[in-house]
Write a protein that holds these residues in place. Structure first.
Motif, PDB file in Angstrom:
ATOM      1  N   LEU A   1      -9.209   3.803  -4.083  1.00 24.53           N
ATOM      2  CA  LEU A   1     -10.175   2.724  -3.860  1.00 24.53           C
ATOM      3  C   LEU A   1      -9.508   1.613  -3.048  1.00 24.53           C
ATOM      4  CD1 LEU A   1     -11.740   2.573  -7.429  1.00 24.53           C
ATOM      5  CD2 LEU A   1     -12.696   3.632  -5.405  1.00 24.53           C
ATOM      6  N   GLU A   2      -9.402   1.831  -1.757  1.00 24.63           N
ATOM      7  CA  GLU A   2      -8.614   0.940  -0.916  1.00 24.63           C
ATOM      8  C   GLU A   2      -9.120  -0.495  -0.891  1.00 24.63           C
ATOM      9  OE1 GLU A   2      -6.983   1.933   2.762  1.00 24.63           O
ATOM     10  OE2 GLU A   2      -6.831   4.061   2.302  1.00 24.63           O
ATOM     11  N   LEU A   3     -10.406  -0.689  -0.881  1.00 23.86           N
ATOM     12  CA  LEU A   3     -10.924  -2.059  -0.836  1.00 23.86           C
ATOM     13  C   LEU A   3     -10.579  -2.799  -2.132  1.00 23.86           C
ATOM     14  CD1 LEU A   3     -12.383  -4.056   0.957  1.00 23.86           C
ATOM     15  CD2 LEU A   3     -14.541  -3.279  -0.022  1.00 23.86           C
ATOM     16  N   GLU A   4     -10.670  -2.115  -3.245  1.00 31.96           N
ATOM     17  CA  GLU A   4     -10.298  -2.723  -4.522  1.00 31.96           C
ATOM     18  C   GLU A   4      -8.792  -3.007  -4.556  1.00 31.96           C
ATOM     19  OE1 GLU A   4     -11.391  -2.159  -9.168  1.00 31.96           O
ATOM     20  OE2 GLU A   4     -11.154  -0.336  -7.986  1.00 31.96           O
ATOM     21  N   LEU A   5      -7.993  -2.107  -4.028  1.00 26.46           N
ATOM     22  CA  LEU A   5      -6.553  -2.298  -3.951  1.00 26.46           C
ATOM     23  C   LEU A   5      -6.216  -3.503  -3.067  1.00 26.46           C
ATOM     24  CD1 LEU A   5      -3.780  -1.149  -4.769  1.00 26.46           C
ATOM     25  CD2 LEU A   5      -3.869   0.248  -2.693  1.00 26.46           C
TER      26      LEU A   5
ATOM     27  N   LYS B   1       0.821  -1.213   0.000  1.00 32.27           N
ATOM     28  CA  LYS B   1       0.000   0.000   0.000  1.00 32.27           C
ATOM     29  C   LYS B   1       0.856   1.266   0.000  1.00 32.27           C
ATOM     30  CE  LYS B   1      -3.569   2.370   2.502  1.00 32.27           C
ATOM     31  NZ  LYS B   1      -3.761   2.870   3.812  1.00 32.27           N
ATOM     32  N   SER B   2       1.982   1.249   0.669  1.00 30.45           N
ATOM     33  CA  SER B   2       2.842   2.441   0.752  1.00 30.45           C
ATOM     34  C   SER B   2       3.381   2.859  -0.617  1.00 30.45           C
ATOM     35  CB  SER B   2       4.003   2.199   1.718  1.00 30.45           C
ATOM     36  OG  SER B   2       4.933   1.297   1.146  1.00 30.45           O
ATOM     37  N   LYS B   3       3.384   1.937  -1.564  1.00 29.38           N
ATOM     38  CA  LYS B   3       3.898   2.215  -2.911  1.00 29.38           C
ATOM     39  C   LYS B   3       2.792   2.583  -3.889  1.00 29.38           C
ATOM     40  CE  LYS B   3       7.633  -1.001  -2.089  1.00 29.38           C
ATOM     41  NZ  LYS B   3       8.128  -2.338  -2.350  1.00 29.38           N
ATOM     42  N   ARG B   4       1.550   2.697  -3.414  1.00 25.81           N
ATOM     43  CA  ARG B   4       0.405   2.971  -4.287  1.00 25.81           C
ATOM     44  C   ARG B   4      -0.274   4.273  -3.874  1.00 25.81           C
ATOM     45  NH1 ARG B   4       2.581  -1.178  -5.274  1.00 25.81           N
ATOM     46  NH2 ARG B   4       1.915  -2.885  -6.577  1.00 25.81           N
ATOM     47  N   THR B   5      -0.968   4.870  -4.840  1.00 30.22           N
ATOM     48  CA  THR B   5      -1.702   6.113  -4.556  1.00 30.22           C
ATOM     49  C   THR B   5      -3.196   5.974  -4.826  1.00 30.22           C
ATOM     50  OG1 THR B   5      -1.260   6.894  -6.796  1.00 30.22           O
ATOM     51  CG2 THR B   5       0.282   7.591  -5.072  1.00 30.22           C
TER      52      THR B   5
END
Length: 151
Positions: free
Chosen positions: A138-142, A131-135
């Motif tokens: 849509l957190e649930l989808e991520l 997660k720290s490498k993504r922006t």
């Protein structure tokens, strides 16, 4: 949702009278009671479907039900042995939320937090690193994508 999807996929294979007969045969319990009179008085199956949708097809309530099922999922085993079934349940919930056109629930940090708490320690660490490498917002989808990649 599944019932309506199957009905919509097959409705064109039958004439209206046959579709009403199919509904008569398929419906049970509260759903059948809701449209009992219609099943024997209308010839347009969409009158029956529209009535059912009015009673049971409220997208927000269906979404909340999906989320409750996800919250009640058992925790992941410490060795991560059940990652595939765990990931599938999250993916199915995300797909349902999207099909119900309720994307606001995909942004919920509270829901993501509840799911992350069910992960094993190793998968929690990997999730936070991922997660720290993504922006993406849509957190649930991520989270669903992460779990599917881990499986």
């Amino acid at each position: 949702m599944a019932f309506k999807s199957v009905f919509n996929d097959t409705v064109s294979m039958f004439i209206d009278v046959q579709n009403v007969a199919r509904l008569r045969k398929a419906l049970r319990g509260v759903a059948r009671e809701t449209v009992r009179a219609l099943l024997f008085t209308v010839s347009d199956p969409y009158e029956v479907i529209d009535t059912l949708e009015g009673r049971f097809g409220k997208p927000e309530l269906l979404t909340l039900s999906e989320l409750e099922n996800m919250k009640r999922m058992p925790c992941m085993t410490e060795d991560g042995h059940n990652i595939d079934s765990f990931a599938s349940k999250i993916s199915n919930t995300v797909a349902a939320i999207k099909s119900l056109n309720q994307p606001q629930y995909l942004y919920s940090p509270e829901i993501v937090s509840r799911v992350v708490e069910k992960l094993s320690i190793i998968f929690k660490y990997k999730w936070y690193e991922f997660k720290s490498k993504r922006t993406e917002a849509l957190e649930l989808e991520l989270l669903s994508r992460f779990l599917n990649n881990m499986g």
